[in-house]
Design a protein around this motif. Structure first.
Motif, mmCIF file in Angstrom:
data_model
loop_
_atom_site.group_PDB
_atom_site.id
_atom_site.type_symbol
_atom_site.label_atom_id
_atom_site.label_comp_id
_atom_site.label_asym_id
_atom_site.label_seq_id
_atom_site.Cartn_x
_atom_site.Cartn_y
_atom_site.Cartn_z
ATOM 1 N N LYS A 1 24.707 55.719 26.658
ATOM 2 C CA LYS A 1 24.405 54.604 27.555
ATOM 3 C C LYS A 1 23.016 54.025 27.302
ATOM 4 O O LYS A 1 22.810 52.810 27.403
ATOM 5 C CB LYS A 1 24.565 55.050 29.009
ATOM 6 C CG LYS A 1 26.030 55.168 29.424
ATOM 7 C CD LYS A 1 26.181 55.573 30.867
ATOM 8 C CE LYS A 1 27.617 55.380 31.353
ATOM 9 N NZ LYS A 1 28.641 56.020 30.555
ATOM 10 N N LEU A 2 22.061 54.888 26.964
ATOM 11 C CA LEU A 2 20.728 54.392 26.620
ATOM 12 C C LEU A 2 20.796 53.524 25.361
ATOM 13 O O LEU A 2 20.188 52.446 25.308
ATOM 14 C CB LEU A 2 19.774 55.557 26.389
ATOM 15 C CG LEU A 2 18.363 55.187 25.898
ATOM 16 C CD1 LEU A 2 17.668 54.265 26.895
ATOM 17 C CD2 LEU A 2 17.532 56.440 25.654
ATOM 18 N N ALA A 3 21.547 53.969 24.356
ATOM 19 C CA ALA A 3 21.703 53.195 23.123
ATOM 20 C C ALA A 3 22.366 51.854 23.417
ATOM 21 O O ALA A 3 21.978 50.817 22.862
ATOM 22 C CB ALA A 3 22.531 53.984 22.112
ATOM 23 N N LEU A 4 23.349 51.857 24.319
ATOM 24 C CA LEU A 4 24.035 50.620 24.670
ATOM 25 C C LEU A 4 23.097 49.652 25.387
ATOM 26 O O LEU A 4 23.099 48.444 25.103
ATOM 27 C CB LEU A 4 25.241 50.939 25.556
ATOM 28 C CG LEU A 4 26.132 49.754 25.937
ATOM 29 C CD1 LEU A 4 26.709 49.098 24.686
ATOM 30 C CD2 LEU A 4 27.253 50.214 26.865
ATOM 31 N N LEU A 5 22.298 50.176 26.312
ATOM 32 C CA LEU A 5 21.330 49.337 27.027
ATOM 33 C C LEU A 5 20.347 48.687 26.060
ATOM 34 O O LEU A 5 20.051 47.489 26.167
ATOM 35 C CB LEU A 5 20.562 50.168 28.056
ATOM 36 C CG LEU A 5 21.300 50.590 29.322
ATOM 37 C CD1 LEU A 5 20.384 51.433 30.198
ATOM 38 C CD2 LEU A 5 21.814 49.392 30.099
#
Length: 242
Positions: A68-72
């Protein structure tokens, strides 16, 4: 859904690889990083990859937090570059400015706090197996809502650009990007609707994959426009061809 995510990983990784040539000349770094983060985010959602990586952590499903951090990061970087391409100071301020960065950090901090209180003993990409848990749903919604927020900022400017003649390829690029970010908003709405509708989570995940492919298609069309037209509003953006 796994096939769709694999396609997104493949296309995102390929997109990043095509930008490597410009890195030495200090161009394309943002698009390279955005594509790389997207490839990592969707790659970690593939069950085989997810289970392997998750086995490296003491806390089960910690992998999902990294995904999710990578997606953000992927979506934030991309929206910032599109805002620069469109020369839209308002969107740029709300994404790359102090307020935009604050919203990004607060979103991830909120997701981190919610994740810390979840109880998910078995590995599950996207925590899909626990989607009925209110904390898990809130955790996922924090991320989806942020992406929907960024999409909502860009839809208007992109639609206006899509109606701007005479560069047809650029119009197609803006239309594809607008379609992709519109789906991001729909995804956020469906996340709320999922509170009462069973089975909507998987459909939302499919929408996420389609959104990514539409946005990537829009970027490819933008690069085609740059090659065809010598002057372009996105020439000074890092979307430019290296």
């Amino acid at each position: 859904m796994e096939i769709l995510f694999f396609v997104v990983v493949l296309v995102s990784a390929t997109l990043s690889l095509t930008r490597i040539g410009g890195l030495a000349r200090s161009i394309n770094q943002s698009i390279f990083l955005s594509g790389l983060c997207a490839a990592v985010a969707f790659g970690l959602m593939l069950p085989v990859v997810y289970e392997f990586v998750d086995g490296l952590f003491l806390r089960t499903n910690f992998t999902d937090l990294f995904a999710k951090l990578a997606l953000l990061l992927a979506i934030n970087i991309l929206v910032c570059e599109i805002a620069r391409a469109l020369r839209n100071p308002r969107v740029l301020r709300l994404t790359a400015g102090i307020s935009g960065k604050t919203i990004l950090v607060l979103t991830f901090v909120l997701a981190l706090i919610l994740f810390a209180f979840t109880d998910t003993p078995e590995a599950s990409p996207g925590l899909g197996a626990y989607i009925d848990d209110p904390l898990v749903r809130a955790y996922n919604f924090a991320i989806v809502a942020y992406i929907g927020y960024l999409g909502a900022l860009l839809i208007g400017p992109l639609l206006r650009d899509a109606r701007t003649p005479p560069q047809k390829i650029r119009q197609v690029a803006s239309a594809l990007l607008a379609a992709g970010f519109s789906l991001a908003v729909v995804r956020a709405v469906l996340m709320v609707a999922g509170l009462a509708i069973d089975g909507l989570y998987d459909f939302g995940q499919i929408l996420s994959g389609i959104t990514a492919l539409l946005v990537i298609s829009g970027l490819v069309s933008a690069w085609m426009a740059l090659r065809k037209y010598n002057t372009s509003r996105i020439r000074q953006s890092t979307l430019r061809i290296g």
